[in-house]
Enzyme design. Sequence first.
Site, short mmCIF file in Angstrom:
data_model
loop_
_atom_site.label_atom_id
_atom_site.label_comp_id
_atom_site.label_asym_id
_atom_site.label_seq_id
_atom_site.Cartn_x
_atom_site.Cartn_y
_atom_site.Cartn_z
N SER A 327 0.86 -1.19 0.00
CA SER A 327 0.00 0.00 0.00
C SER A 327 0.89 1.24 0.00
O SER A 327 1.71 1.39 -0.90
CB SER A 327 -0.95 -0.02 1.20
OG SER A 327 -1.84 1.07 1.16
N HIS A 353 -2.45 -1.05 -3.47
CA HIS A 353 -3.60 -0.15 -3.30
C HIS A 353 -3.40 1.06 -4.20
O HIS A 353 -2.49 1.87 -3.98
CB HIS A 353 -3.71 0.30 -1.84
CG HIS A 353 -4.06 -0.80 -0.90
ND1 HIS A 353 -3.86 -0.71 0.46
CD2 HIS A 353 -4.59 -2.04 -1.12
CE1 HIS A 353 -4.27 -1.84 1.03
NE2 HIS A 353 -4.70 -2.66 0.10
#
Length: 510
Positions: A327, A353
């Site tokens: 992420s 992400h």
Amino acid sequence: MNALTKNLGIGEMLICEKPTIATTILGSCVSVMMFSVKAGVGGITHYALPERKYAVNSGRNDHNFGDQAIQSLYHALLRCKGVEKKDLSAKIVGGGNVMDDLSRSTSIGELNIEIARQTLKKLNVPVCGESVGGLDGKKIYFYTDSGRVRVSNVDTRKKFITPDTKKKTEVLIVDDSKTMRDLLSKILACDEIEVVGTAADALEAEAFMKKRLPDVVTLDIHMPGMDGVTFLRKYLPVHPIPTVMISSINIHESDLVLKALEYGAVDYIQKPTLSEISAMTANMREKIITASKIKVKKKELLQKVTSQRASHSLKSGFDKIVAIGASTGGTEAIKEVLMALPVNIPPIVIVQHIPPVFSTAFARRLNELCPFEVTEGVDGEELRPGKVIIAPGGLQMELIKMGSVYKVKVFDGERVNRHKPSVDVLFNSVAKLLGKDAVGVILTGMGDDGAQGLLRMKNAGAYTIAQDEASSVVYGMPRAAALLGGVQHVSPLDQVAHAIVKTLEKGKAA
């Protein structure tokens, strides 16, 4: 009605059905305060270690361990008159990066914070406030009937310093649009964030920085005179301020955002519209607060990363698939790992992400840099050696098996752990289909997405690797995975590729 004042020690819990001010002093310990404003009832616990497994002797009571103490607090409150589950809220304070009385690592504070978040999440009790981490201890005053908390800093020698609540994150907004500056100021302003300045271009921002350095800069891409990426390259070596790029969702700006991340920006945010304020506010504030805690590092040249690529080829006849999740900070981390791998890689699937369009630019950029093929995932695309498939932004991606062939299924599913794509969605499918014939890797990132999936992969026989804290931009996802027991090997970022290669060459998961 005058409130009573009661002091709390380590391993103690206090439940109050009458207005009370509970006080305690925390180093690496954590206090969780749980309360029902509707019922006027609150409780607090003070624990030193995250879980019972950290016990150093059998004589320590359960209230000294976060997983036990928080559950005890929860059940005790529910026995109080007028308290209902749906009305409970919680606040977390403590977990400072200071040595504790058990002479354990300073990281115990971070573990204490994480177990508080995890336990409250399992209990479905929302966290409405935090004052955690840092180099100092904390003294707190908890008003049990209202849920109000005052926090004062205490140095590592336990001397009282200041009666102030925690310092707000100071933000400078740089954007050529007055409408956008006003909108961002409205969105970001809250108890934890203060917008200390706005600037319409690089010159105004530079003049502001000469007078005052903010904790975080939000930086527009396109501005008159000097664009945001050029300005970032100019000030970051002099003022290493965590910078979050503000971008529209289009392919041109996606390329520029990736360049900004290469130069040292820590994250990016999509430009909001008026209709998106309510949906985006919490996430944007979280990103700014997270950014304020990141220590900006000097970026190494790509050539140095390339020179670290394994000089030998892997054995043919791959019997494993590598799954990677990341992420915040992940675009650069993934790039470094892939560029250090040998040319003849096994099939690799990745969830980062990332919003739509950005993933297209990300895959294209990696395909230009790597000696093997990197693509953005398409539904039904087949896995094969020498190929990396990255989940498209805004969609979920998992593995499926058709006959003897593995493919990716790309679909518009529900968000998992607030994310689409979600690392857990991919990891869970890999655990189910591949078992020991997989390698799981979790890299830098905010939150806990992928932790449960990595544990499932490990339990199914896969070998699991996590990036270490020192090299992570945000040590959230790797830490969560480690706390759950899903990590078998921890590695600094520049050694993750080596760990993958070593595992693959063993011929079976360790």
